[in-house]
Structure formats: C-alpha cells, structure tokens
Design an enzyme around this catalytic site. Structure first.
Site, PDB file in Angstrom:
ATOM      1  CB  SER A  33      33.275  41.286  39.332  1.00  0.00           C
ATOM      2  OG  SER A  33      34.339  42.179  39.048  1.00  0.00           O
TER       3      SER A  33
ATOM      4  CE1 TYR B  94      36.467  37.032  38.234  1.00  0.00           C
ATOM      5  CE2 TYR B  94      36.255  39.284  37.423  1.00  0.00           C
ATOM      6  CZ  TYR B  94      36.203  38.385  38.456  1.00  0.00           C
ATOM      7  OH  TYR B  94      35.883  38.809  39.725  1.00  0.00           O
TER       8      TYR B  94
END
Length: 251
Positions: free
Chosen positions: A149, A163
């Site tokens: 990401s 995350y």
C-alpha cells in the site's frame, strides 16, 4: 495417452477475494482461462461471476495461524486432486481496523492485541502461505505478488499505524523473498495501490484526489491488470519490484 483427469489450466491462489481488488483480480484471471482458488473469511457467494467458484473456494481465517496451516493443506489437496500446478500466489487479504466513528488509530491508541491481529493477517499469513506452497510454486516456475500500500511508505490520513507498518514490513519481505525464492525460479513482487475506487471509501478521500496528478481514483480493474502482468510471462525478468499504482500520488 493423456491423463483425462489432469487440469492443464494455469492456477492462481488468491486471498481476500470477496470484494474490491481481490474480486476484480479473480475476474481478470478467470477471463484469461486461469483456474482460481480463492481464500476468504466469507463463504462463497452465488453472486460471484467466475466458474467453479464453490469448488475452488476455501474459507479461512487468516488471523488464526492454525487455520492458515489448514488452508495450505487444503490448497495442496485440491491441486493434487487433478494434477494442477501452482503458477501464482497473490497475497491480497488485509485488515485495517479503525477507531470510534471510523477514526484513524495511531501508534499511541492502537491496542496491542490489534497490532498482533493486523500483522498476522497482513504480514505473517503471506509468508506462511508462500513457504507452505513453496514446492508447488517452484515446480511451476511460479510467481508471488504481495499487495502492499502507499500507506507503507508515508503517514496516511486514514490508514492506521498498525496497517501502515504491516504494509511497510510486507514490502521489505517482498525484497527478501525475491532474493530467497528467486534461486528456485519463483519471482516475488509487490504492488502498492493508492486511492482505489472500491465500495468502501473513507470520508475525505475526495480531498486526497485533488493532490493526485491524474486527479482521479484508481479502478480495481487497473490494479488487477498489473497483478496479471506480474504473474504472466511478460514479467519473466521482473523480481523484487514494488509497482506503485496511484496515479502519481507518491511523487
């Protein structure tokens, strides 16, 4: 005489197939004639468009190490049942917990049990699956794609700390795996999507779009196309790469 029970299709194992990027990836590979073995927390839905879905879906809780081990055994069993080889593993599943009202969880407020769950799903499950399926991938000269990401390389307004750091670790793991697995003919790469138009978008995403050079959200199909490229022969000398799919947001 050819073995009539042998499945000659190229085979993909994909985690997190039930929505978004995973759903688009299943459709992309299925359209190209691949067999797709999906892994998800959800049961297979009759609304899903790809053939043989119920037979090639495995319900697995990636936050449970023992369940991941079961998934590896079940994948092997299904491959052996009709003589399939494993040509690609796409580690797409991930969790990104939020605070009250969908607020971002920072490094001060994230409970430790949540850190463990996030890293188990986003970081440990990918390497457990890749190691568990190593022989099958090596035999086919297969490919691994880890879905990282943009949050793995910068503080993001919506993605929480657990995350983000799990995705940064996954990007580093991709580099290490490329060195280790590459010796056996297995290519390992990562993609790092930015703001992708999915069913669930965080409030305020439109403000981020204003600063993206292409001035739009990415499409799940665009991410799926890149994953397919990395798993295809066109990317036969691409190993250890992390491809940004964010319209130039990272610049």
């Amino acid at each position: 005489m050819a073995d009539e029970t042998r499945d000659e299709r190229r085979t993909l194992v994909l985690t997190g197939a039930s929505r978004g990027i995973g759903h688009a990836t299943v459709k992309r590979f299925s359209r190209e004639g691949w067999r797709v073995i999906t892994c998800s927390r959800q049961d297979f839905s009759d609304d899903c468009p790809w053939p043989a879905g119920p037979e090639d879906h495995i319900r697995v809780d990636l936050s449970d190490q023992e369940d991941v081990g079961y998934a590896v055994s079940e994948i092997r069993r299904r491959l052996e049942a009709n003589g399939s080889q494993l040509h690609a593993l796409v580690n797409n599943a991930a969790i990104s917990p939020k605070g009250e009202g969908g607020s971002r969880l920072d490094s001060i407020r994230t409970p430790m049990h949540m850190w463990r769950d996030v890293f188990q799903v986003n970081f440990f499950a990918p390497i457990i699956l890749a190691r568990g399926l190593f022989k099958e991938l090596a035999k086919a000269g297969g490919s691994v794609v880890n879905v990282s990401s943009i949050a793995g390389s910068r503080v993001h307004p919506f993605a929480g700390t657990a995350y983000a750091t799990s995705k940064a670790a996954l990007a580093a793991l991709t580099r290490e795996m490329a060195a280790d697995f590459g010796r056996s003919g297995i290519r390992v790469n990562a993609i790092a999507p930015g703001e992708i138009d999915t069913a669930i978008l965080s409030p305020g995403t439109e403000k981020i779009v204003e600063n993206i050079p292409l001035r739009r959200l990415g499409l799940t199909s665009e991410v799926a196309d890149t994953i397919f490229f990395l798993c295809s022969g066109q990317a036969s000398y691409v190993n250890g790469a992390e491809i940004h799919i964010n319209g130039g947001q990272h610049v």
